[in-house]
Design an enzyme around this catalytic site. Structure first.
Site, PDB file in Angstrom:
ATOM      1  N   SER A  25       1.053  -1.068   0.079  1.00  0.00           N
ATOM      2  CA  SER A  25       0.024  -0.098   0.055  1.00  0.00           C
ATOM      3  C   SER A  25       0.755   1.065   0.099  1.00  0.00           C
ATOM      4  CB  SER A  25      -0.795   0.110   1.170  1.00  0.00           C
ATOM      5  OG  SER A  25      -1.435   1.233   1.516  1.00  0.00           O
ATOM      6  N   TYR A  65      -3.235  -0.580  10.107  1.00  0.00           N
ATOM      7  CA  TYR A  65      -2.919  -0.795   8.504  1.00  0.00           C
ATOM      8  C   TYR A  65      -1.614  -0.309   8.068  1.00  0.00           C
ATOM      9  CZ  TYR A  65      -4.464  -0.860   3.714  1.00  0.00           C
ATOM     10  OH  TYR A  65      -4.489  -1.006   2.301  1.00  0.00           O
TER      11      TYR A  65
HETATM   12  P1  NDP Z   1     -11.996  -5.239  -0.357  1.00  0.00           P
HETATM   13  O1  NDP Z   1     -12.151  -4.755   0.833  1.00  0.00           O
HETATM   14  O2  NDP Z   1     -12.623  -4.767  -1.667  1.00  0.00           O
HETATM   15  O3  NDP Z   1     -11.635  -6.874  -0.480  1.00  0.00           O
HETATM   16  C1  NDP Z   1     -11.025  -7.272   0.406  1.00  0.00           C
HETATM   17  C2  NDP Z   1     -10.791  -8.917   0.071  1.00  0.00           C
HETATM   18  O4  NDP Z   1     -10.158  -9.629   1.009  1.00  0.00           O
HETATM   19  C3  NDP Z   1     -12.026  -9.558  -0.094  1.00  0.00           C
HETATM   20  O5  NDP Z   1     -12.141 -10.404  -0.946  1.00  0.00           O
HETATM   21  C4  NDP Z   1     -12.359 -10.416   1.369  1.00  0.00           C
HETATM   22  O6  NDP Z   1     -12.831 -11.903   1.255  1.00  0.00           O
HETATM   23  C5  NDP Z   1     -10.738 -10.674   1.529  1.00  0.00           C
HETATM   24  N1  NDP Z   1     -10.584 -11.027   2.851  1.00  0.00           N
HETATM   25  C6  NDP Z   1     -10.641  -9.997   4.002  1.00  0.00           C
HETATM   26  N2  NDP Z   1     -10.405 -10.788   5.024  1.00  0.00           N
HETATM   27  C7  NDP Z   1     -10.109 -12.146   4.877  1.00  0.00           C
HETATM   28  C8  NDP Z   1     -10.002 -13.211   5.598  1.00  0.00           C
HETATM   29  N3  NDP Z   1     -10.089 -13.163   6.698  1.00  0.00           N
HETATM   30  N4  NDP Z   1      -9.864 -14.404   5.059  1.00  0.00           N
HETATM   31  C9  NDP Z   1      -9.801 -14.717   3.609  1.00  0.00           C
HETATM   32  N5  NDP Z   1      -9.946 -13.308   2.799  1.00  0.00           N
HETATM   33  C10 NDP Z   1     -10.264 -12.264   3.363  1.00  0.00           C
HETATM   34  O7  NDP Z   1     -10.500  -4.750  -0.609  1.00  0.00           O
HETATM   35  P2  NDP Z   1      -9.674  -4.353  -1.794  1.00  0.00           P
HETATM   36  O8  NDP Z   1      -9.842  -4.981  -2.836  1.00  0.00           O
HETATM   37  O9  NDP Z   1      -9.786  -2.535  -1.826  1.00  0.00           O
HETATM   38  O10 NDP Z   1      -8.102  -4.196  -1.344  1.00  0.00           O
HETATM   39  C11 NDP Z   1      -7.263  -5.370  -1.765  1.00  0.00           C
HETATM   40  C12 NDP Z   1      -6.164  -5.456  -0.993  1.00  0.00           C
HETATM   41  O11 NDP Z   1      -5.304  -4.075  -1.882  1.00  0.00           O
HETATM   42  C13 NDP Z   1      -5.909  -5.403   0.321  1.00  0.00           C
HETATM   43  O12 NDP Z   1      -4.702  -5.862   0.933  1.00  0.00           O
HETATM   44  C14 NDP Z   1      -5.643  -4.001   0.650  1.00  0.00           C
HETATM   45  O13 NDP Z   1      -5.178  -3.491   1.890  1.00  0.00           O
HETATM   46  C15 NDP Z   1      -4.854  -3.514  -0.643  1.00  0.00           C
HETATM   47  N6  NDP Z   1      -5.061  -2.057  -0.944  1.00  0.00           N
HETATM   48  C16 NDP Z   1      -6.113  -1.527  -1.345  1.00  0.00           C
HETATM   49  C17 NDP Z   1      -6.269  -0.178  -1.642  1.00  0.00           C
HETATM   50  C18 NDP Z   1      -7.488   0.443  -2.020  1.00  0.00           C
HETATM   51  O14 NDP Z   1      -7.285   1.694  -2.217  1.00  0.00           O
HETATM   52  N7  NDP Z   1      -8.680  -0.169  -2.320  1.00  0.00           N
HETATM   53  C19 NDP Z   1      -4.979   0.729  -1.501  1.00  0.00           C
HETATM   54  C20 NDP Z   1      -3.730   0.008  -1.320  1.00  0.00           C
HETATM   55  C21 NDP Z   1      -3.930  -1.284  -0.961  1.00  0.00           C
HETATM   56  P3  NDP Z   1     -14.480 -11.505   1.181  1.00  0.00           P
HETATM   57  O15 NDP Z   1     -14.986 -10.837   0.174  1.00  0.00           O
HETATM   58  O16 NDP Z   1     -14.890 -13.099   1.343  1.00  0.00           O
HETATM   59  O17 NDP Z   1     -15.074 -10.981   2.501  1.00  0.00           O
END
Ligand code: NDP
Length: 251
Positions: free
Chosen positions: A143, A156
């Protein structure tokens, strides 16, 4: 361009059901890879049928990544179904927002468990397989908060700082053994994780003002870098954290 082809490869994408992971899983499949999705929720996500429509194999596994001790068992199941693992994208992550003065231990623990601990132990478990094959590609989703402190997101920032650091540690140990470990640091992307920022008019305006590209990132903006780091085109790239942020870090 054969250099970027993922034909015949198997990729695991955690959180590949939706958001950034959903776009990367689909993009890897378009480049030729079969996809194993790990998600927290139950039920088959739409991403699975979209990928199958491309003629690629795709299965989803409901698994709570905080269960780190069960990761090797899950990987055995995936290996049995797919025959091997060539690419791992550690994308699943969670966010908790609160002023640091009120930040709870419970929130701290869940963020560190999902964003940091599970990522390391997935790298370790999949890394074992890759090291014995003498090849593999690991991409950890970091990130901008791997470099910056952010605002009201102390856990985070700590969790993503750690991901960037151990990405380099693993790369130092595994680069000479044919395993590339790199990271991607997305900027401000329009996904569910950022609903609180997008709907806060003031924060939204402040954020947009600092992005030279003049827009929030879309999940599809990560596909190019994900395919590149998964393919032979990146064979001599090791321990790098590539920002995909519309220019935010340069400002
Ligand atoms: P979302 O909140 O849209 O999606 C999160 C994903 O992580 C979902 O698929 C969720 O599964 C999965 N997940 C969360 N907790 C668990 C768990 N305990 N076990 C298994 N799966 C889990 O996030 P984003 O798509 O926005 O982010 C994806 C990645 O990118 C993350 O690591 C985030 O920190 C990183 N990121 C995002 C940014 C942004 O601006 N959006 C910027 C920088 C980094 P489920 O749907 O089943 O809950």
């Amino acid at each position: 361009m054969n250099l970027f082809s993922l034909e015949g490869k198997v990729a695991i994408v955690t959180g590949g059901n939706r958001g950034l992971g959903g776009a990367m899983a689909y993009g890897l499949a378009q480049a030729g890879a079969d996809i194993a999705i790990i998600q927290r929720s139950s039920g088959e996500p739409e991403t699975v049928s979209r990928i199958r429509k491309l003629g690629r194999k795709c299965e989803s596994y409901s698994f709570d990544l905080t269960n780190t001790s069960k990761i090797p068992q899950l990987l055995q199941e995936i290996k049995k179904e797919f025959g091997g693992i060539d690419i791992l994208i550690n994308n699943a992550g969670v966010q908790r927002r609160s002023p640091s003065i009120d930040f709870t231990e419970e929130d701290w623990d869940i963020v560190m468990q999902v964003n940091t601990k599970s990522v390391f132990f997935l790298c370790q478990a999949v890394g074992k397989e890759m090291l014995s094959n003498g090849k593999g590609k690991i991409i950890n989703i970091a990130s901008l908060l791997s470099f910056q402190g952010g605002f009201t997101v102390p856990a985070y920032a700590a969790s993503k700082g750690a991901v960037a650091q151990f990405t380099k540690s693993l790369s130092n140990e595994w680069a000479s053994k044919g395993v590339n470990v790199n990271g991607v640091a997305p900027g401000y992307m329009e996904t569910e994780m950022n609903t609180a920022l997008i709907t806060d008019e003031t924060r939204n305006r402040e954020i947009l003002k600092r992005i030279p590209a003049g827009r929030w990132g879309q999940p599809e903006d990560l596909v190019g870098v994900a395919v590149f780091l998964s393919s032979n085109a990146s064979d001599y790239i090791n321990g790098e954290i590539i920002t995909v942020d519309g220019g935010w870090m340069g400002r």
